[in-house]
Design a protein around this motif. Structure first.
Motif, mmCIF file in Angstrom:
data_model
loop_
_atom_site.group_PDB
_atom_site.id
_atom_site.type_symbol
_atom_site.label_atom_id
_atom_site.label_comp_id
_atom_site.label_asym_id
_atom_site.label_seq_id
_atom_site.Cartn_x
_atom_site.Cartn_y
_atom_site.Cartn_z
ATOM 1 N N TYR A 15 15.041 5.409 -5.340
ATOM 2 C CA TYR A 15 13.811 5.181 -6.098
ATOM 3 C C TYR A 15 12.626 4.929 -5.176
ATOM 4 O O TYR A 15 11.529 5.402 -5.405
ATOM 5 C CB TYR A 15 13.971 3.984 -7.053
ATOM 6 N N ALA A 18 11.454 8.196 -3.686
ATOM 7 C CA ALA A 18 10.740 9.008 -4.672
ATOM 8 C C ALA A 18 9.333 8.446 -4.907
ATOM 9 O O ALA A 18 8.360 9.197 -5.019
ATOM 10 C CB ALA A 18 11.507 9.058 -5.988
ATOM 11 N N TYR A 19 9.212 7.116 -4.940
ATOM 12 C CA TYR A 19 7.913 6.479 -5.136
ATOM 13 C C TYR A 19 6.991 6.792 -3.963
ATOM 14 O O TYR A 19 5.821 7.126 -4.161
ATOM 15 C CB TYR A 19 8.108 4.966 -5.294
ATOM 16 N N LYS A 21 7.137 9.292 -1.907
ATOM 17 C CA LYS A 21 6.797 10.718 -1.911
ATOM 18 C C LYS A 21 5.695 10.995 -2.952
ATOM 19 O O LYS A 21 4.742 11.738 -2.672
ATOM 20 C CB LYS A 21 8.044 11.551 -2.225
ATOM 21 N N ALA A 22 5.792 10.396 -4.116
ATOM 22 C CA ALA A 22 4.768 10.579 -5.153
ATOM 23 C C ALA A 22 3.435 9.989 -4.698
ATOM 24 O O ALA A 22 2.370 10.561 -4.948
ATOM 25 C CB ALA A 22 5.216 9.926 -6.459
ATOM 26 N N LYS A 23 3.479 8.868 -4.025
ATOM 27 C CA LYS A 23 2.263 8.241 -3.536
ATOM 28 C C LYS A 23 1.585 9.110 -2.473
ATOM 29 O O LYS A 23 0.367 9.261 -2.462
ATOM 30 C CB LYS A 23 2.596 6.856 -2.968
ATOM 31 N N GLN A 24 2.374 9.710 -1.610
ATOM 32 C CA GLN A 24 1.825 10.619 -0.591
ATOM 33 C C GLN A 24 1.193 11.839 -1.261
ATOM 34 O O GLN A 24 0.129 12.309 -0.846
ATOM 35 C CB GLN A 24 2.920 11.070 0.377
ATOM 36 N N TYR A 25 1.846 12.345 -2.287
ATOM 37 C CA TYR A 25 1.326 13.498 -3.005
ATOM 38 C C TYR A 25 -0.024 13.163 -3.647
ATOM 39 O O TYR A 25 -0.977 13.937 -3.571
ATOM 40 C CB TYR A 25 2.338 13.949 -4.071
ATOM 41 N N ASP A 26 -0.115 11.987 -4.305
ATOM 42 C CA ASP A 26 -1.381 11.558 -4.921
ATOM 43 C C ASP A 26 -2.481 11.404 -3.882
ATOM 44 O O ASP A 26 -3.627 11.788 -4.111
ATOM 45 C CB ASP A 26 -1.196 10.234 -5.665
ATOM 46 N N GLN A 29 -3.688 14.818 -2.873
ATOM 47 C CA GLN A 29 -4.476 15.430 -3.943
ATOM 48 C C GLN A 29 -5.888 14.849 -3.980
ATOM 49 O O GLN A 29 -6.853 15.570 -4.174
ATOM 50 C CB GLN A 29 -3.799 15.214 -5.308
#
Length: 152
Positions: A15, A18-19, A21-26, A29
């Motif tokens: 988890y 995944a968190y 990775k999502a934070k890096q993606y945001d 962006q």
């Protein structure tokens, strides 16, 4: 027991990855997209016609509501009245009327049949100027006092 404890750590780690990775993606962006500021959308003002009340003879800038009312209790209405309260329940209107009478006013209760409301009249006059002067004086105790022209 030890097996159960180690399995929790594995899921927790998954988890967390995944968190992150999502934070890096945001973050990526936000850096890639330019910031565009937009003005707030404002809805246009819609004018609605007054169907229940009308302003009578407003040449002297004194606002008066015109309603058809009938006397419920009191000595009788003249053309212009100073209203200090409106109630849906007759007993509430009569309570305010009694307080006004105790304060020295010739208070009355009238009913607007169109709105099914009981209006408490503190004083009533034949001419608009005297009613406006009385309303201004009464506003010291009742700031929402307004003028009523009886359409009957």
């Amino acid at each position: 027991m030890a097996l159960a404890m180690t399995s929790c750590k594995t899921n927790e780690s998954a988890y967390k990855k995944a968190y992150e990775k999502a934070k890096q993606y945001d973050t990526a962006q936000q850096q890639a997209a330019p910031v565009v500021e937009t003005a707030p959308v404002v809805a246009p003002v819609e004018a609605k016609p007054a169907t229940e009340t009308q302003v009578v003879d407003n040449l002297d800038n004194v606002s008066v509501r015109q309603e058809s009312v009938s006397l419920i209790s009191g000595s009788g209405l003249k053309a212009f009245s100073v209203v200090v309260g409106s109630f849906g329940v007759r007993a509430n209107a009569e309570g305010l009327m009694q307080r006004l009478k105790n304060a020295g006013y010739d208070a009355q209760v009238v009913k607007n049949d169109d709105k099914n409301m009981y209006r408490v009249v503190a004083s009533t006059f034949s001419d608009k100027a005297a009613a406006a002067a009385s309303r201004d004086q009464i506003r010291a105790s009742y700031p929402d006092a307004w003028l009523l022209y009886n359409a009957r």
